[in-house]
Design a protein around this motif. Structure first.
Motif, short mmCIF file in Angstrom:
data_model
loop_
_atom_site.label_atom_id
_atom_site.label_comp_id
_atom_site.label_asym_id
_atom_site.label_seq_id
_atom_site.Cartn_x
_atom_site.Cartn_y
_atom_site.Cartn_z
N PRO A 110 0.84 -1.21 0.00
CA PRO A 110 0.00 0.00 0.00
C PRO A 110 0.87 1.26 0.00
CG PRO A 110 -0.56 -1.50 1.80
CD PRO A 110 0.74 -1.95 1.25
N GLU A 111 0.21 2.36 -0.25
CA GLU A 111 0.92 3.63 -0.20
C GLU A 111 0.93 4.10 1.25
OE1 GLU A 111 -0.92 6.42 -2.85
OE2 GLU A 111 0.72 7.85 -2.67
N ALA A 112 2.13 4.35 1.78
CA ALA A 112 2.21 4.76 3.18
C ALA A 112 1.94 6.25 3.29
CB ALA A 112 3.61 4.45 3.72
N VAL A 113 1.31 6.64 4.38
CA VAL A 113 1.13 8.06 4.64
C VAL A 113 2.42 8.60 5.24
CG1 VAL A 113 -0.18 9.77 5.97
CG2 VAL A 113 -1.35 7.80 5.01
N ASP A 114 2.97 9.64 4.66
CA ASP A 114 4.19 10.20 5.22
C ASP A 114 4.09 11.72 5.40
OD1 ASP A 114 4.27 10.91 2.61
OD2 ASP A 114 6.07 9.80 2.08
N TYR A 115 2.84 12.19 5.49
CA TYR A 115 2.64 13.62 5.76
C TYR A 115 1.99 13.76 7.14
CZ TYR A 115 -1.99 12.36 3.96
OH TYR A 115 -3.20 11.75 3.74
N PRO A 116 2.13 14.92 7.75
CA PRO A 116 1.60 15.07 9.11
C PRO A 116 0.08 15.26 9.17
CG PRO A 116 2.68 17.09 8.42
CD PRO A 116 2.92 16.09 7.32
N VAL A 117 -0.43 15.09 10.37
CA VAL A 117 -1.85 15.28 10.64
C VAL A 117 -2.32 16.66 10.17
CG1 VAL A 117 -3.53 15.52 12.54
CG2 VAL A 117 -1.87 13.64 12.55
N CYS A 118 -1.42 17.66 10.26
CA CYS A 118 -1.77 19.03 9.86
C CYS A 118 -2.35 19.10 8.45
CB CYS A 118 -0.54 19.94 9.90
SG CYS A 118 0.17 20.07 11.53
N VAL A 119 -1.86 18.24 7.57
CA VAL A 119 -2.33 18.31 6.18
C VAL A 119 -3.84 18.07 6.12
CG1 VAL A 119 -2.21 17.20 3.91
CG2 VAL A 119 -0.11 17.70 5.17
N GLU A 120 -4.26 16.96 6.70
CA GLU A 120 -5.69 16.65 6.66
C GLU A 120 -6.49 17.64 7.52
OE1 GLU A 120 -5.34 12.58 7.68
OE2 GLU A 120 -5.12 11.93 5.60
N CYS A 121 -5.85 18.17 8.55
CA CYS A 121 -6.49 19.15 9.42
C CYS A 121 -6.80 20.42 8.62
CB CYS A 121 -5.57 19.46 10.60
SG CYS A 121 -6.40 20.21 12.01
N LYS A 122 -5.82 20.85 7.83
CA LYS A 122 -6.03 22.05 7.02
C LYS A 122 -7.01 21.76 5.89
CE LYS A 122 -4.61 24.96 9.34
NZ LYS A 122 -4.60 24.01 10.39
#
Lengths: 279, 328, 250
Positions: free
Chosen positions: C156-168
């Motif tokens: 699978p594609e791993a998530v490597d961005y922070p929570v802030c991304v989805e928060c924004k």
């Protein structure tokens, strides 16, 4: 037309080139230029930029895929008859027209041989349009050499002078060096410059791993080769291929370029202008 | 440009007319922030505001959108051709849309953005600047194009600038009145006062060259507190970067391809398969971000969002001053 | 032939296995798509089998667990760590480097020689982990999507961005700017900013973004915001104490 919508292409043939590289023949008719690339999709896995490694003069179209990530691993799993999604061709490609009438020196390392094979085939198929052809190819060892049969055949022909360097000596390489000491040596690709007569009226066409460019460029510049006559093709993260998603952007300050749209082929002058282009 | 006048008392009539043309998205105040939301009634709209958290870009290039569906290896495009109205867009954000137009409408155009742009009416309105705004020093303090109508508050009425054919048709509706030099002069004075409140200045002379020649230590200093969270990009009205993922369902045949706003401050932005990262640290990423915003050309519209919403309190303008060698 | 799957649990609360059992709408599809050989929590029947995919929950804290994990690894083509305990060592690792396991045991049992136990470590401390589904607990959507890819043989594609991304992307205001100690900027996204969207600061349950999280910068920002070093350290350690840079935080 929706540029982000892939069209289907059937895989005609799959050939193992090395333990990590496969050659895929695709059933598509594209009027591409050597050096251009495709965005290849495997549904459910994703899309990746893959350079076309055949000349438009040869059919069918071929791509050489190294297994390095998720999409390429999925591509390696395919058998003839399977379908992939493709978009493109994208990028500027090599200026084959502008280089007519001149000698061509192709300098490649590793997988960099793939896009240069398109240039080589094109020049061979328009042999009278070009002067002398030389290929400088650096490999790690014989098992990782691409297009073995084709290159071995060229080595014994007069169509193109082939120079080969290898980093790890094996039996095949050892014998090759014995047989052709004037054009085979141990070491990195820049070692081959000692064997070649660099005509400053020629064009140098370069493709290799990112670390290679700086050294090849320096070698060429040290020999007063004009930067305008150097063409290099770059690898970056070309996610969209059409200058929108901006992942592949290179440069800093006033000079920035999209590798997907403004490249992937850049000149030696670009290398001097665009910060970080060749590291 | 065509001009018209609209009594404030007649604004509901314009709003009704806009509603008949599509879903209206307008600034709404909720929980201490202003955001563009779908509204049904003019009363919900915050007509005087400073800035929304996300720019109106979100309605033309959604934060996340499905672009394709696939079954086996057959792809179909996903697109809903809904008509919409962006109501209450500020000068800086209209200019932001124009900058996005240059990217997404440039050949080959991005169909998703292009179709939404065609299907969306833009109604501008003058703003309430605060100390973070610096639109006037990046040439985005005034919108001259990129809208269908633009409303300038003259107290009891609006001077309306008409920027498109659809805007023209709207301005011919009965509740609009003719406007001439007098109203334009009034509006100009109002705009002068408004722009006078934009006190922040940013000096961009030679900025691209300054960025290009700044040393690693300088960059480490300006980005020392950066958390590489991506907020600056995600709230920016001109950031265009997006990433794409394929989603697969359990039948392992069907699924969708989605794109999501991306940030050049994040790990994967310049990471290629095989593990080589062309912008491995916040230093290279900051150089890239600033080059993109103000180095190569002026893409920044001076809205102040990246500064206001940075969790580490990094100030965009101060960052550039530091690169200039000031305030060190 | 359906892919053979095993689901295993070690030290932890079994919340991730529970999450899988709680799939409800999708559970039948999931079970239908694979050949489930072992599911510790759902059934005591364990088949001796090879696995195409092994999902492993929990941290490793005893020699017996280590041995069993090594056995699972040998039998599995792909090994996926699920949940924070498997990914980072879990909450039970939060005292690592501060309090020795012997001391802990003595405090709880009055003797430090009851069992042989290890300091809580993630699976990757002992075997090769092919993929990590982080979280406490894991995210349902993320699990299903990853499962689909894994069943087909794709990583699978791993998530490597922070929570802030989805928060924004959800247009939340920033909790750090509201004076809360939010670990969003350091923490692996993929939860669609579940907590910050409810006004609750991120506690970092999905672990830090490896090689990427700007711990030093965060420490400076938190310090300047007036948070006490002990509090910051405890918060950072809660779910990612085994991350070297966090282990060093004084």
């Amino acid at each position: 037309m929706n540029e982000l919508l892939p069209r289907q292409a059937k895989v005609l043939k799959v050939e193992e080139q090395t333990p990590i590289e496969k050659l895929l023949q695709l059933d598509v008719n594209l009027n591409h230029r050597p050096g251009q690339f495709l965005e290849v999709s495997v549904a459910g896995v994703g899309e990746a930029p893959i350079s076309i490694c055949s000349s438009p003069t040869r059919k069918p179209l071929e791509v050489c895929v190294r297994r390095v990530g998720r999409v390429t691993a999925a591509l390696h799993r395919l058998s003839p008859g399977a379908k992939v999604g493709i978009r493109g061709p994208y990028g500027n490609g090599f200026p084959m027209e502008a280089m007519k009438g001149s000698d061509l020196i192709l300098i490649s390392g590793g997988l960099g041989m793939a896009p240069l094979r398109g240039v080589l085939q094109y020049a061979l198929d328009h042999r009278k349009d070009y002067g002398e052809l030389s290929l400088l190819y650096g490999i790690r060892d014989y098992t990782l050499m691409l297009f073995k049969d084709e290159i071995m055949k060229l080595m014994d022909s007069k169509e193109c002078r082939v120079y080969l360097s290898y980093e790890k000596e094996d039996e095949v390489c050892k014998n090759l060096k014995k047989k052709h000491p004037e054009c085979v040596c141990e070491g990195v690709v820049t070692k081959l410059f000692g064997m070649v007569d660099l005509n400053p009226e020629a064009y140098a066409v370069v493709c290799g791993p990112p670390v290679m460019y700086r050294f090849v460029f320096k070698e060429l510049m040290d020999r007063n080769f004009p930067p305008e006559r150097i063409y290099m093709t770059m690898e970056r993260r070309m996610k969209c291929g059409i200058g929108k998603c901006r992942h592949c952007v290179v440069g800093a300050g006033t000079s920035m370029r999209y590798v997907c749209k403004d490249g992937p082929v850049f000149t030696g002058v670009d290398a001097l202008q665009i910060k970080g282009l060749i590291g | 440009m065509r001009y018209a006048k609209l009594a404030k008392a007649d604004l509901p009539k314009l709003f009704q007319s806009l509603k008949s043309r599509g879903e209206v998205f307008a600034p709404v105040e909720e929980g201490g922030k202003v955001t563009f939301r779908k509204v049904d009634d003019l009363k919900e709209v915050k007509l005087e505001y400073t800035r929304t958290l996300l720019p109106p870009k979100k309605l033309l290039l959604p934060p996340e959108e499905e672009i394709l569906r696939y079954e086996g290896e057959e792809y179909r495009e996903s697109f809903e051709g809904k008509k919409a109205v962006l109501f209450g867009v500020h000068h800086c954000d209209v200019n932001g849309l124009l900058k996005l137009d240059r990217v997404f409408l440039d050949s080959p155009r991005d169909e998703y953005y292009a179709r939404r742009r065609e299907n969306t009416l833009v109604v501008g309105i003058s703003c309430v600047p605060d100390r973070y705004c610096f639109c006037t020093s990046v040439g985005s303090g005034y919108a001259t194009t990129g809208f269908d109508l633009f409303l300038h508050d003259l107290g009891r009425e609006y001077l309306v600038r008409v920027g498109s054919g659809e805007g023209y048709r709207l301005s011919k509706e009965g509740y609009f009145q003719e406007a001439g030099k007098k109203e334009v002069e009034q509006a100009a004075r109002m705009e002068e006062r408004r722009m006078g409140k934009v006190r922040r200045r940013i000096n961009l002379a030679g900025m691209g060259d300054l960025i290009e020649t700044e040393g690693k230590e300088g960059w480490e200093e300006v980005s020392a507190k950066c958390l590489a969270c991506g907020t600056c990009n995600l709230v920016c009205p001109t950031c265009q970067c997006y990433d794409v993922s394929d989603l697969l369902t359990l039948d392992v045949r069907k699924g969708s391809r989605v794109r999501r706003w991306d940030s050049c401050m994040l790990k994967r932005h310049a990471l290629v398969a095989g593990g080589l990262n062309f912008r491995p640290t916040v230093v290279e990423r900051t150089v890239n971000r600033l080059s993109c915003k103000v180095g190569e050309e002026v893409r920044c519209v001076g809205c102040g969002r990246c500064t206001v919403y940075c969790p580490a309190g990094i100030d965009f303008v101060e960052m550039l001053s530091a690169v200039r060698g000031e305030a060190r | 032939m359906k892919p053979k799957v095993g689901i295993f649990g070690f030290t932890g609360c079994a919340g991730d296995q529970l999450m899988i059992l709680n799939l409800e709408d999708e559970l039948l599809d999931l079970v239908g798509a694979l050949d489930l050989k072992s599911f510790t929590m759902a059934s005591s029947a364990v088949e001796e089998s090879d696995y195409d995919v092994a999902f492993v929950e929990g941290s490793i804290t005893t020699p017996k667990q280590k041995q069993k994990l090594e056995e699972i690894r040998k039998r599995s083509k792909l090994l996926v760590a699920i949940g924070d305990c498997a990914a980072w060592g879990g909450v039970q690792a939060s005292c690592n480097g501060i309090l020795k396991v012997e001391e802990k045991m003595k405090e709880v049992y009055g003797s430090d020689k009851v069992w042989e136990i290890y300091e809580s470590k993630p699976l990757s401390a002992y075997v090769k982990v092919d993929f990590v589904l982080p979280g406490c607990p894991i995210e349902k959507e993320e699990f299903l999507r990853a499962a689909a890819s894994l069943l087909r043989g794709d990583l699978p594609e791993a998530v490597d961005y922070p929570v802030c991304v989805e928060c924004k992307l959800r247009e939340n205001g920033c909790l750090m700017l509201e004076g809360k100690l939010c670990l969003g900027p350091l923490t692996v996204g993929g939860c669609r900013a579940r907590c910050p969207s409810l006004g609750v600061d991120c506690i970092g349950c999905r672990g830090v973004i490896e090689g990427e999280a700007r711990i030093k910068s965060a420490l400076q920002v938190f310090r300047e915001a007036g948070f006490k070093p002990d509090y910051v350290r405890a918060r950072l350690r809660m779910f990612a104490a085994n991350y070297p840079e966090i282990l060093e935080v004084k």
